[in-house]
Design an enzyme around this catalytic site. Sequence first.
Site, PDB file in Angstrom:
ATOM      1  N   ASP A  58      63.162 -46.120  28.740  1.00  0.00           N
ATOM      2  CA  ASP A  58      63.283 -44.796  28.122  1.00  0.00           C
ATOM      3  C   ASP A  58      63.188 -43.612  29.089  1.00  0.00           C
ATOM      4  O   ASP A  58      62.301 -43.573  29.945  1.00  0.00           O
ATOM      5  CB  ASP A  58      62.166 -44.596  27.094  1.00  0.00           C
ATOM      6  CG  ASP A  58      62.064 -45.721  26.098  1.00  0.00           C
ATOM      7  OD1 ASP A  58      62.956 -46.576  26.067  1.00  0.00           O
ATOM      8  OD2 ASP A  58      61.070 -45.729  25.343  1.00  0.00           O
ATOM      9  N   GLU A 240      60.853 -45.208  16.995  1.00  0.00           N
ATOM     10  CA  GLU A 240      60.357 -44.903  18.331  1.00  0.00           C
ATOM     11  C   GLU A 240      60.983 -43.609  18.842  1.00  0.00           C
ATOM     12  O   GLU A 240      62.001 -43.142  18.328  1.00  0.00           O
ATOM     13  CB  GLU A 240      60.704 -46.029  19.321  1.00  0.00           C
ATOM     14  CG  GLU A 240      60.072 -47.369  18.998  1.00  0.00           C
ATOM     15  CD  GLU A 240      60.398 -48.417  20.055  1.00  0.00           C
ATOM     16  OE1 GLU A 240      59.457 -49.036  20.575  1.00  0.00           O
ATOM     17  OE2 GLU A 240      61.595 -48.607  20.364  1.00  0.00           O
TER      18      GLU A 240
END
Length: 531
Positions: A58, A240
């Site tokens: 990420d 998320e």
Amino acid sequence: MKNKFIFLSSCLLSAMLLFSCKDNKKESNEETSEVTAQSDTDFRPNFHFTPESGWMNDPNGMFYHNGYFHLYFQHYPDDNVWGPMHWGHAISTDMITWKEQPIALYPDEKGYIFSGSAVVDHNNTSGFGEEGKTPIIAMFTYHDPKGEKDGEIDYQSQAIAYSLDEGKTFTKYEGNPVIENPEIRDFRDPKITRDEVHDQWIMVLSADDKTMFYTSQNLKDWELASEFGRGLGAHGGVWECPDFIQMNVKGTDEKKWVLIQSLNPGGFNGGSGTQYFVGDFDGKTFTLDESMKGVGEDHSYWIDFGKDNYAGVTWANIPKENGRTLFMGWMSNWLYAQEVPTETWRSAMTIARELRLEKENDIYTISSMPVKELKNYRGISYQEKDIKIEEETKLIDSSKIDLTSAEIRFKISDLQQSNYKFKLSNSQGDELIFGYNHPKKEFYLDRSGAGQTEFSEDFANKISVAPRISEDKELDGVIILDKTSIELFYDDGKTVITEIVFPNYPWEQLSIIPENGELSLDEIEAYQLKF
């Protein structure tokens, strides 16, 4: 996790066999039996950001300050698979060319450093500023691996760190964690936004199947304001990496709040994906716009319909006069991210994109296009107009444009004529197919024949599809090609598809194939991207 991939071939078998497929293009074309399948360094992108070594996922903590765009990222420097998470760091003046920096945050006795965000605290609301230095405040999730292993629920909490050298180094706050875990197993990925309307900091946090909204005046003391999301949107997996931003509606003075919310699994084409919601915010509660109320699992509100754009967030502190909302995602998918055929490094980021909020027929949608800075890298160009296509026709080959680093634009005005498909190919028989099915009003991409796929049964087991959002009769497209990726932006970015590929040899030709009749290609232009 051990690496599951077994090389098809290795460029390191012996010094006698060592050669680069790209550097020996002429010889390999003349004698194809000597071609060795690409691997590792051959696959490193020309212009998408990758870490020098180790694992990456990420994007984190993205902000702009004093001429530099900062990109932090989930990073495990000691292996090419997920491990104890650090915050890697890279900087850029234009979001295209990146320079990797020393690691910014290391795990410690409290746990790994999971995803989060960073903001520029211009007014020193945190009190961390010293000697006139503007503090950069990073907020991240502490992940306690021992607590997780012991079966505890509260092994994730939220913490902050501050930097007084413009994001190069950080000092962790001695009062961490600033938000304790409220007995929620998946409680992570804080994203901070400055709410000028209500003179406060807002933070959104993913919590299993919902988004939690917090507010603060000083970035240290946080109060839970509201929750959002249960029963709305896709819920095929854990939510998320949220983001919460106010955006102007294109062409108007209207403003709306947009919640960007990733989830894994549950993406539009399987595995990881990023959806969004549009509405209003009163300082505490996010209310979904009437046009989106009741949106369920099978909606079309996705930042990207492809398999390989996940956990994307926007840059903080973009100058207001700039007026842009700038976004970048992780170009992979948890279905196979740890198994792709690279060894010394793993994963890349997408091209940086500008997001736009548009309203058509009383419905709000997000579109995205590559940032305008990419145009500064255009080199050799090629253009043709009014091409009548009756059979498979070569449009571009590597004698005109290197298709491992290219931007291609096309326009088709009469979609009633025929369906069409493009084919990227090389002399080794690899083919990447993508196109449009007009009766279904559906784009598609098929990477099953595009080279190495056997490392994961989930990589190419189905053709990816995406709905056409636009109702225009004319279709335009932008194709961004790197060594191991394709990013497709249709209808000025209303429908986007991003996917990675691992061809055995560099792409050499782009062709177009009409289906069910003749096709008129109004225009195609291609640019060599130079780096």
